[in-house]
Design a protein around this motif. Sequence first.
Motif, PDB file in Angstrom:
ATOM      1  N   VAL A 209       7.593  -6.055  -2.370  1.00 53.93           N
ATOM      2  CA  VAL A 209       7.701  -6.913  -3.551  1.00 53.93           C
ATOM      3  C   VAL A 209       7.257  -6.245  -4.848  1.00 53.93           C
ATOM      4  N   THR A 210       6.573  -5.089  -4.778  1.00 57.26           N
ATOM      5  CA  THR A 210       6.135  -4.400  -5.993  1.00 57.26           C
ATOM      6  C   THR A 210       6.220  -2.892  -5.792  1.00 57.26           C
ATOM      7  N   ASP A 211       6.258  -2.167  -6.897  1.00 57.50           N
ATOM      8  CA  ASP A 211       6.196  -0.710  -6.820  1.00 57.50           C
ATOM      9  C   ASP A 211       4.836  -0.260  -6.307  1.00 57.50           C
ATOM     10  N   ALA A 212       3.784  -1.002  -6.662  1.00 58.03           N
ATOM     11  CA  ALA A 212       2.449  -0.651  -6.178  1.00 58.03           C
ATOM     12  C   ALA A 212       2.391  -0.723  -4.654  1.00 58.03           C
ATOM     13  N   MET A 213       3.024  -1.740  -4.063  1.00 59.44           N
ATOM     14  CA  MET A 213       3.050  -1.844  -2.608  1.00 59.44           C
ATOM     15  C   MET A 213       3.919  -0.744  -2.000  1.00 59.44           C
ATOM     16  N   ARG A 214       5.030  -0.424  -2.648  1.00 62.24           N
ATOM     17  CA  ARG A 214       5.886   0.659  -2.152  1.00 62.24           C
ATOM     18  C   ARG A 214       5.095   1.969  -2.050  1.00 62.24           C
ATOM     19  N   LYS A 215       4.325   2.268  -3.074  1.00 59.58           N
ATOM     20  CA  LYS A 215       3.529   3.492  -3.070  1.00 59.58           C
ATOM     21  C   LYS A 215       2.427   3.430  -2.008  1.00 59.58           C
ATOM     22  N   ASP A 216       1.798   2.277  -1.876  1.00 63.94           N
ATOM     23  CA  ASP A 216       0.721   2.127  -0.899  1.00 63.94           C
ATOM     24  C   ASP A 216       1.250   2.248   0.525  1.00 63.94           C
ATOM     25  N   LEU A 217       2.412   1.672   0.792  1.00 62.69           N
ATOM     26  CA  LEU A 217       3.013   1.780   2.126  1.00 62.69           C
ATOM     27  C   LEU A 217       3.247   3.239   2.500  1.00 62.69           C
ATOM     28  N   TRP A 218       3.672   4.046   1.535  1.00 62.13           N
ATOM     29  CA  TRP A 218       3.930   5.442   1.840  1.00 62.13           C
ATOM     30  C   TRP A 218       2.631   6.241   1.981  1.00 62.13           C
ATOM     31  N   VAL A 219       1.686   6.034   1.060  1.00 66.59           N
ATOM     32  CA  VAL A 219       0.444   6.823   1.067  1.00 66.59           C
ATOM     33  C   VAL A 219      -0.405   6.502   2.286  1.00 66.59           C
ATOM     34  N   ASN A 220      -0.549   5.231   2.628  1.00 62.98           N
ATOM     35  CA  ASN A 220      -1.473   4.829   3.682  1.00 62.98           C
ATOM     36  C   ASN A 220      -0.813   4.572   5.034  1.00 62.98           C
ATOM     37  N   PHE A 221       0.482   4.220   5.041  1.00 65.51           N
ATOM     38  CA  PHE A 221       1.154   3.877   6.292  1.00 65.51           C
ATOM     39  C   PHE A 221       2.276   4.850   6.644  1.00 65.51           C
ATOM     40  N   LYS A 222       2.645   5.717   5.682  1.00 63.59           N
ATOM     41  CA  LYS A 222       3.793   6.619   5.848  1.00 63.59           C
ATOM     42  C   LYS A 222       5.073   5.844   6.142  1.00 63.59           C
ATOM     43  N   ILE A 223       5.222   4.723   5.449  1.00 60.86           N
ATOM     44  CA  ILE A 223       6.403   3.868   5.570  1.00 60.86           C
ATOM     45  C   ILE A 223       7.176   3.919   4.260  1.00 60.86           C
ATOM     46  N   LYS A 224       8.463   4.267   4.330  1.00 61.03           N
ATOM     47  CA  LYS A 224       9.317   4.289   3.150  1.00 61.03           C
ATOM     48  C   LYS A 224       9.908   2.904   2.932  1.00 61.03           C
ATOM     49  N   ALA A 225       9.736   2.394   1.731  1.00 61.86           N
ATOM     50  CA  ALA A 225      10.238   1.051   1.411  1.00 61.86           C
ATOM     51  C   ALA A 225      10.995   1.079   0.093  1.00 61.86           C
ATOM     52  N   VAL A 226      11.803   0.046  -0.102  1.00 58.83           N
ATOM     53  CA  VAL A 226      12.540  -0.151  -1.343  1.00 58.83           C
ATOM     54  C   VAL A 226      11.997  -1.405  -2.014  1.00 58.83           C
ATOM     55  N   THR A 227      11.730  -1.327  -3.310  1.00 58.75           N
ATOM     56  CA  THR A 227      11.183  -2.477  -4.027  1.00 58.75           C
ATOM     57  C   THR A 227      12.283  -3.475  -4.357  1.00 58.75           C
TER      58      THR A 227
END
Length: 477
Positions: A209-227
Amino acid sequence: MAGLWMWPLLWAAVMALLVLLLWRRRGGGKGRVCVAVLGDVGRSPRMQYHALSLARHGHERPGRTRTCCTARTSGWCPWRSCAGCEEPLDLNTCPYIGAVHVQSEMWKLLGPKLFQYVLKVLVQSVQLLYTLLRIDQPSYILLQNPPGLPSIAVAWVAGLWWGSKLIIDWHNYGYTIMSLSHGRSHPLVLVAKWYEKLFGRLSDYNLCVTDAMRKDLWVNFKIKAVTLYDKPASYFKETPFDLQHNLYMKLAKDYEPFKPRAVNASADRSAFTERDGKSGDVLKARGRPALLVSSTSWTEDEDFSVLLRALEDYERFIKEGAKLPALVCVITGKGPLKDYYNGLIQKLDLKHIQICTPWLEAEDYPLLLGSADLGVCLHKSSSGLDLPMKVVDMFGCCLPVCAIHFECLHELVKHNENGLIFRDSQELAEQLKMLFWDFPTLEGKLHRFRENLRAFRQLRWDQSWDQIVLPLLGNKE
């Protein structure tokens, strides 16, 4: 020794997965999408919008899974019959949308809370898996998270069986919501975080739902997401005077703040509007109060004592001679803390402010937002990474907002452009004083914020969904 009983269950689970891998169905179900919500879909507008967007493109979507009003509903939850479930009428009548429900647990668990929680997860896992395996074969399973425990793992297993791709729509993190009650270091919270991190990686696609969550998913979970930002549906818009008047007259039947102040008021008059007896035109009532609106699910992530203290300060400003209007404050929604806050409201000594906490019909909520003068949002994200849908809807109605600060709120609320951001009750009170000074003149920041919202024609949900989600489904129209 106490944990030995779990090994047969784990062994059985591993064997079951091997069987699914060997016997899973491949392909098929073309154009069919299962939108899965383990919870009340009436409180998940984003997932409702997903379903309607899929239907608009002709995707047959025969199953949505949910546990609806678990504590109050017995058997299989019908579409519109349980308290608290309100859905757009399109969702019920669209021929491309069907419903399959997860059975609610109506029995009371005994024993320690940890045992109750573990047993609840196991029961929900069985119920959800049974539901997902009995629907028509889907090409995609679009799953809401949270709640992710146990829905992510179950949806992944169902995807193995069907040969379906799993799409997770990350609204927030389940473990951060749990931490509001238990604390960040609680064993359940740590297990939930590990679970989301592990099983979240098994998805084929991810939305957030946000760019901040997209970045957090990648940094902490190694999950690529689309906002995919939340966007207002087309029915969130400014409300014409005639419809405003009809709404106020309807609400005046049950709620005192909407009734006219004058003793000898005409029969066709509310606190805010009146209909001219000769021309039939609807006019704003003279000396009308300002209408302030907020909405909530009455949970721990929204501290409404902040608003109540600000209203007490506003009352004091009026007593000290400030040129401020009377206020009607409408707080909509249902939830576990509603009775608690209603108790606090009843103890307030307010002469110029009236507060009511109605539960509105689904079709009346957009009309109320489109009629109000100011919105207030007290949502504080448990993760600091999601944005309040209520503000999105308010902006769709060109309603300026005062919102409490948290980490990524600036992605939605632009301070001094479409609203104001505050940090405590004193700052909110000062903002209310500034915005309502000499109300209702068409000058000052409140009017400018509304004009800015009118001028900035943001994308609506349908346009945004077509650009971002449709290509993931292999349909680039």
